[in-house]
Write an enzyme that holds these catalytic residues in place. Structure first.
Site, PDB file in Angstrom:
ATOM      1  N   ARG A   1       0.812  -1.209   0.000  1.00 26.23           N
ATOM      2  CA  ARG A   1       0.000   0.000   0.000  1.00 26.23           C
ATOM      3  C   ARG A   1       0.851   1.266   0.000  1.00 26.23           C
ATOM      4  NH1 ARG A   1      -2.826   1.841  -2.703  1.00 26.23           N
ATOM      5  NH2 ARG A   1      -3.949  -0.142  -2.628  1.00 26.23           N
TER       6      ARG A   1
ATOM      7  N   LYS B   1       0.846  25.222  -4.354  1.00 26.76           N
ATOM      8  CA  LYS B   1      -0.343  24.528  -3.844  1.00 26.76           C
ATOM      9  C   LYS B   1      -0.130  23.022  -3.959  1.00 26.76           C
ATOM     10  CE  LYS B   1      -3.222  28.403  -5.312  1.00 26.76           C
ATOM     11  NZ  LYS B   1      -4.238  28.893  -6.259  1.00 26.76           N
TER      12      LYS B   1
ATOM     13  N   LYS C   1       2.818  40.183  -4.179  1.00 25.94           N
ATOM     14  CA  LYS C   1       1.371  40.194  -4.336  1.00 25.94           C
ATOM     15  C   LYS C   1       0.803  41.514  -3.812  1.00 25.94           C
ATOM     16  CE  LYS C   1      -0.708  36.184  -3.889  1.00 25.94           C
ATOM     17  NZ  LYS C   1      -0.830  35.701  -5.277  1.00 25.94           N
TER      18      LYS C   1
ATOM     19  N   GLU D   1       2.789  40.575  -9.141  1.00 27.09           N
ATOM     20  CA  GLU D   1       1.423  40.303  -9.596  1.00 27.09           C
ATOM     21  C   GLU D   1       0.684  41.617  -9.830  1.00 27.09           C
ATOM     22  OE1 GLU D   1      -1.249  37.174  -7.655  1.00 27.09           O
ATOM     23  OE2 GLU D   1      -2.088  39.048  -6.898  1.00 27.09           O
TER      24      GLU D   1
ATOM     25  N   ASP E   1      -2.910  38.480 -13.143  1.00 26.21           N
ATOM     26  CA  ASP E   1      -3.852  37.727 -12.326  1.00 26.21           C
ATOM     27  C   ASP E   1      -5.286  37.900 -12.807  1.00 26.21           C
ATOM     28  OD1 ASP E   1      -4.690  36.121 -10.118  1.00 26.21           O
ATOM     29  OD2 ASP E   1      -5.244  37.957  -9.044  1.00 26.21           O
TER      30      ASP E   1
END
Length: 279
Positions: free
Chosen positions: A99, A134, A166, A195, A216
């Site tokens: 597993r 992420k 940002k 950004e 963005d």
């Protein structure tokens, strides 16, 4: 093959995963420790293989006598029904590690497979698909390696190897120009990107000498305007609302990069099958 994660990192990730699964011992260890066995790993669906080193490390940590014979390598496209590897060794180690080994291989192959689909979607352009931060906690370098195996590229690994300015950074410092100046000084030759959310902010950033700009959530029409407005003065990256179905259209605007969080945050494991037989 793309640069692999360091051996010590792989070993540590595998050790933690085995501790999580095996704990104080495998209660289903029903066979004698030295009983020999064989297993064959096949894929049930088309995809891109990734994670062989993690798979190997699981069994080598459980029992060095286990032997894995690979029929495919990281980055290879595989087809449903293909044999990926054969395993020989003590049955108990094979059953205990099954597993954990599959968790690594299926997860990383799933990431590599999605990356390949995105890379194929923009192959008719010069635009490159990038991942983001992420990622699954603890698996960042592994997933970013999988992204490269799938034909896409990495953005910064973390907060230590690049700067992405940002809106909150700009608000805290006071202006785009001042924030860029500070970031370029602090980054000491590393990537600096800012950004922006409007064409007006883009011009401010370009005037201030931004080497790279993240557009963005720009509409397609505004992305085209941004490319024309920039005219090669900086690298342009688009993000927000980009999916597998529209990545090609976004790439056709002429931006240098598309960043896609889905590559590493929305993981769908590749469907693999490991079948055992006693020797």
């Amino acid at each position: 093959m793309p640069f692999l994660a360091p051996h010590t990192l792989i070993a540590n990730q595998v050790r933690i995963a085995l501790e999580e699964d095996v704990g104080s011992g495998d209660l289903t260890a029903l066979l004698a420790p030295t009983r020999p066995a064989r297993a064959v790993l096949r894929t049930r669906e088309d995809g891109v293989l990734c994670g062989c080193a993690w798979f190997d490390a699981v069994f080598s940590q459980l029992d060095p006598a286990v032997r894995v014979i690979w029929r495919a390598q990281d980055g290879d496209r595989v087809t449903a029904g293909d044999t990926l590897c054969e395993i020989e060794g003590p049955a108990r180690a094979l059953l205990t590690g099954e597993r954990t080994a599959l968790n690594f291989l299926q997860t990383l192959s799933g990431t590599a497979t999605l990356a390949r689909r995105y890379a194929d979607a923009v192959a008719h352009t010069k635009t490159q698909i990038l991942d983001t931060r992420k990622t699954l906690p603890g698996l960042r370098l592994a997933q970013k390696y999988a992204v490269r195996c799938g034909g896409c590229a990495n953005h910064r690994m973390g907060l230590y190897d690049g700067v992405l300015i940002k809106e909150n950074h700009i608000a805290a410092v006071g202006s785009i120009a001042a924030t860029l100046a500070q970031a370029i000084e602090l980054a000491a030759g590393r990537m600096v990107e800012i950004e922006v959310e409007t064409l007006e902010q883009l011009e401010e950033a370009l005037t201030a000498g931004a080497p790279r700009v993240l557009l963005d959530n720009f509409a397609l029409a505004d992305l085209r305007k941004a490319v024309a407005q920039t005219s090669g003065r900086a690298l342009l990256e688009a993000s927000g609302g980009i999916t597998l179905s529209n990545a090609g259209v976004y790439a056709e605007t002429g931006v240098d990069f598309l960043s896609v969080g889905e590559l590493t945050k929305s993981v769908r494991a590749l469907d693999l099958s490991l079948r055992f037989s006693l020797s």
